[in-house]
Write a protein that holds these residues in place. Structure first.
Motif, mmCIF file in Angstrom:
data_model
loop_
_atom_site.group_PDB
_atom_site.id
_atom_site.type_symbol
_atom_site.label_atom_id
_atom_site.label_comp_id
_atom_site.label_asym_id
_atom_site.label_seq_id
_atom_site.Cartn_x
_atom_site.Cartn_y
_atom_site.Cartn_z
ATOM 1 N N GLU A 37 26.754 3.169 -35.175
ATOM 2 C CA GLU A 37 27.464 2.987 -33.903
ATOM 3 C C GLU A 37 28.894 3.531 -33.972
ATOM 4 O OE1 GLU A 37 26.956 -1.164 -32.950
ATOM 5 O OE2 GLU A 37 27.834 -0.791 -30.963
ATOM 6 N N ILE A 38 29.552 3.228 -35.071
ATOM 7 C CA ILE A 38 30.950 3.678 -35.214
ATOM 8 C C ILE A 38 30.995 5.206 -35.299
ATOM 9 C CG2 ILE A 38 32.980 3.631 -36.721
ATOM 10 C CD1 ILE A 38 32.016 0.763 -37.587
ATOM 11 N N ASP A 39 30.094 5.770 -36.086
ATOM 12 C CA ASP A 39 30.114 7.217 -36.276
ATOM 13 C C ASP A 39 29.658 7.968 -35.018
ATOM 14 O OD1 ASP A 39 31.034 6.549 -38.713
ATOM 15 O OD2 ASP A 39 29.465 7.513 -39.881
ATOM 16 N N SER A 40 28.762 7.366 -34.227
ATOM 17 C CA SER A 40 28.373 8.014 -32.967
ATOM 18 C C SER A 40 29.563 8.105 -32.028
ATOM 19 C CB SER A 40 27.289 7.222 -32.235
ATOM 20 O OG SER A 40 26.156 7.195 -32.997
ATOM 21 N N ALA A 41 30.338 7.014 -31.970
ATOM 22 C CA ALA A 41 31.529 7.029 -31.103
ATOM 23 C C ALA A 41 32.501 8.107 -31.575
ATOM 24 C CB ALA A 41 32.198 5.660 -31.117
ATOM 25 N N TYR A 42 32.625 8.236 -32.894
ATOM 26 C CA TYR A 42 33.505 9.253 -33.477
ATOM 27 C C TYR A 42 33.048 10.652 -33.050
ATOM 28 C CZ TYR A 42 36.000 12.024 -36.950
ATOM 29 O OH TYR A 42 36.803 12.952 -37.555
ATOM 30 N N VAL A 43 31.753 10.910 -33.236
ATOM 31 C CA VAL A 43 31.220 12.254 -32.959
ATOM 32 C C VAL A 43 31.311 12.569 -31.454
ATOM 33 C CG1 VAL A 43 29.120 13.669 -32.995
ATOM 34 C CG2 VAL A 43 29.743 12.315 -34.998
ATOM 35 N N GLU A 44 30.996 11.587 -30.649
ATOM 36 C CA GLU A 44 31.061 11.799 -29.196
ATOM 37 C C GLU A 44 32.490 12.164 -28.765
ATOM 38 O OE1 GLU A 44 30.177 9.044 -25.399
ATOM 39 O OE2 GLU A 44 28.789 8.763 -27.091
ATOM 40 N N GLN A 45 33.466 11.435 -29.329
ATOM 41 C CA GLN A 45 34.870 11.707 -28.991
ATOM 42 C C GLN A 45 35.304 13.072 -29.539
ATOM 43 O OE1 GLN A 45 37.054 9.775 -27.017
ATOM 44 N NE2 GLN A 45 38.115 11.744 -27.125
ATOM 45 N N LEU A 46 34.813 13.393 -30.746
ATOM 46 C CA LEU A 46 35.127 14.688 -31.366
ATOM 47 C C LEU A 46 34.686 15.827 -30.456
ATOM 48 C CD1 LEU A 46 36.064 15.906 -34.167
ATOM 49 C CD2 LEU A 46 33.658 15.942 -34.786
ATOM 50 N N ARG A 47 33.519 15.643 -29.834
ATOM 51 C CA ARG A 47 32.993 16.702 -28.967
ATOM 52 C C ARG A 47 33.768 16.787 -27.661
ATOM 53 N NH1 ARG A 47 27.002 15.644 -30.835
ATOM 54 N NH2 ARG A 47 27.072 17.000 -32.658
ATOM 55 N N ALA A 48 34.306 15.663 -27.204
ATOM 56 C CA ALA A 48 35.072 15.680 -25.940
ATOM 57 C C ALA A 48 36.479 16.242 -26.189
ATOM 58 C CB ALA A 48 35.147 14.280 -25.361
ATOM 59 N N ILE A 49 37.224 15.579 -27.032
ATOM 60 C CA ILE A 49 38.561 16.061 -27.442
ATOM 61 C C ILE A 49 39.012 15.231 -28.641
ATOM 62 C CG2 ILE A 49 39.869 14.537 -25.857
ATOM 63 C CD1 ILE A 49 41.845 16.947 -25.494
ATOM 64 N N ASP A 50 39.657 15.898 -29.595
ATOM 65 C CA ASP A 50 40.110 15.160 -30.793
ATOM 66 C C ASP A 50 41.581 15.469 -31.051
ATOM 67 O OD1 ASP A 50 40.050 13.601 -33.122
ATOM 68 O OD2 ASP A 50 39.453 15.316 -34.359
ATOM 69 N N THR A 51 41.851 16.462 -31.924
ATOM 70 C CA THR A 51 43.231 16.850 -32.214
ATOM 71 C C THR A 51 43.624 17.921 -31.208
ATOM 72 O OG1 THR A 51 42.802 16.419 -34.540
ATOM 73 C CG2 THR A 51 44.763 17.712 -34.021
ATOM 74 N N ALA A 52 44.566 17.598 -30.345
ATOM 75 C CA ALA A 52 44.829 18.510 -29.226
ATOM 76 C C ALA A 52 46.320 18.508 -28.883
ATOM 77 C CB ALA A 52 43.997 18.090 -28.024
ATOM 78 N N THR A 53 46.660 19.167 -27.811
ATOM 79 C CA THR A 53 48.053 19.308 -27.402
ATOM 80 C C THR A 53 48.616 18.005 -26.847
ATOM 81 O OG1 THR A 53 47.498 21.581 -26.932
ATOM 82 C CG2 THR A 53 49.569 20.815 -26.022
ATOM 83 N N GLY A 54 47.735 17.095 -26.489
ATOM 84 C CA GLY A 54 48.181 15.766 -26.060
ATOM 85 C C GLY A 54 47.157 14.740 -26.490
ATOM 86 N N PRO A 55 47.594 13.474 -26.595
ATOM 87 C CA PRO A 55 46.642 12.420 -26.967
ATOM 88 C C PRO A 55 45.666 12.132 -25.827
ATOM 89 C CG PRO A 55 48.787 11.487 -26.461
ATOM 90 C CD PRO A 55 48.956 12.965 -26.389
ATOM 91 N N SER A 56 44.530 11.564 -26.184
ATOM 92 C CA SER A 56 43.560 11.158 -25.160
ATOM 93 C C SER A 56 43.925 9.752 -24.666
ATOM 94 C CB SER A 56 42.165 11.155 -25.787
ATOM 95 O OG SER A 56 41.339 10.232 -25.149
ATOM 96 N N GLY A 57 43.417 9.406 -23.505
ATOM 97 C CA GLY A 57 43.620 8.057 -22.972
ATOM 98 C C GLY A 57 43.053 6.976 -23.880
#
Ligand code: PMP
Length: 406
Positions: free
Chosen positions: A72-92
């Motif tokens: 469960e924890i790793d799925s949330a990680y991967v899902e977020q990684l695919r949406a946005i991770d290290t970027a020009t601004g933080p995610s909500g």
């Protein structure tokens, strides 16, 4: 199985990394039989590059609270990684996580995220000085708070000036705390405390409530900042800051390791009193705002709230401790088991009371040979991925280890 693949990796490593490895995961100072490199991890187990499997009583030195590769924890990680991770601004997701910490941790009114425990403790130091405009900070002798120039346990490469404004006291000793505060005088910025005494290679000690209360009282009297460094023990003692059980609320607490079950994130939490001061320090990092570890942390924190993981790790740790006591007694060996059972430190003593490091090392080597990864002088960690059968396996191994080495 042997450690041939590990030996080959170590040889290659020594050509391209100083001393082949560095820091707390280097096995250079550890007994024979410890693989340096690990190839795979799942649940309560790790595998080395030779295919040997170990029940991992170190849990990655703490981060594994719910077990490796938690679906469960790793799925949330991967899902977020695919949406946005290290970027020009933080995610909500960063705001969601700050709100969650503030809801869960009693003393916390705000959160700042970073990567390692050392980031969080250095930020606490800066925030304490920012709040008070003073320099002196009290540290317990021997306590580990990270590997920055001001606190690395091996000072090579640092200068005395890096540690110019620290005053030391003895953990759990009110008189020495009072004396250190007197020495700091009107330059006192804050007091750092570990949730319990978990220094390497010596018996662990639970906090004396009188010491914890006195630390709070002294900070109140002197308008100084109380910092609890919960990087190692956070969420393994309670579902709040570890000193909440004693009725003592720090101004700042430092977290890392277990808060995202192994994904890289740490944080500094603080109360309203310190919010403006924390807002004035400049701290940042390229990866501090990465969203995927934050998404993993949100799930980890939900599991902290909604599962009986804490009761499980206390129960399993207690079974391990009681089983080892009986096995050591049978074998006529003097064993020292200290600290909370879910963060066990296991060492051996000679008849005259001095530490038996030879037996400690032999015990670790024999446990490793039977597929149980133990550390001879650092506290270990129980995870909720472990089962009764795992503890029985560790106890069977211990029985054999002590039979063959005493
Ligand atoms: N504080 C404590 C109590 C720790 O145990 C550690 C790590 N062992 C740290 C700070 C530093 O954390 P990190 O290694 O993530 O920088």
């Amino acid at each position: 199985m042997g450690l041939e693949a590990d030996a080959a990796l170590r040889e290659r490593a020594s050509a391209v990394m100083p001393r082949g490895m560095y820091g707390h995961q280097s096995v250079n100072r550890l007994p024979a039989g410890m693989p340096q490199f690990l190839a795979r991890a799942e649940g309560a187990y790790v595998w080395d590059h030779d295919g040997n499997r170990y029940l991992d009583l170190m849990c990655g030195y703490g981060p594994q609270l719910f077990g490796y590769a938690h679906p469960e924890i790793d799925s949330a990680y991967v899902e977020q990684l695919r949406a946005i991770d290290t970027a020009t601004g933080p995610s909500g997701v960063m705001v969601d996580l700050a709100e969650t910490f503030v809801d869960m941790v009693g003393h916390a009114d705000w959160a700042m995220f970073c990567k390692n425990g050392s980031d969080a403790t250095s930020m606490a130091l800066m925030a304490a000085r920012s709040h008070t405009g003073r320099r002196k900070v009290l540290l317990a002798t021997g306590a580990y708070h990270g590997s920055s120039p001001w606190n690395t346990p091996v000072p090579t490469g640092t200068v005395a000036d890096d540690r110019a404004h620290f005053v030391h006291y003895v953990y759990n000793d009110v008189a020495s705390l009072d004396a250190a505060v007197a020495e700091a005088g009107d330059d006192l910025a804050g007091i750092f405390a570990s949730p319990f005494k978990h220094d390497a290679a010596i018996d662990q000690e639970l906090p004396d409530p009188a010491y914890a209360r006195r630390a709070r009282e002294l900070c109140d009297e002197h308008d100084a900042i109380l910092v609890v460094d919960d990087v190692r023990a956070g969420f393994r003692m309670t579902r709040d800051c570890s000193w909440s059980e004693l009725g003592v609320e720090p101004d700042l607490s430092c977290w890392g390791k277990a808060i995202a079950n192994g994904h890289p994130i740490s944080c500094l939490l603080g109360n309203d009193r310190t919010k403006r001061a924390a807002g004035r320090i400049y701290v940042t990092g390229s990866f501090w705002f990465s969203a995927a570890p934050m998404a993993a942390s949100l799930v980890t924190l939900r599991l902290v709230r909604e599962t009986d993981y804490l009761e499980t790790i206390v129960r399993l740790g207690t079974e391990l401790r009681e089983g080892l006591t009986a096995i050591a007694e049978e074998a006529g060996v003097r064993i020292s088991q200290t600290g909370p059972p879910q963060l066990p430190l296991i060492m051996f003593d000679q008849a005259d009371g001095s530490r038996d490091t030879v037996l400690g090392d032999a015990f670790a080597t024999a446990m490793l040979a039977q597929g149980v990864y133990v550390h001879p002088w650092h506290n270990m960690f129980i995870s909720a991925a472990m089962t009764n059968a795992d503890i029985d396996h560790a106890l069977d191994a211990a029985r054999t280890a002590l039979r063959t080495h005493t």
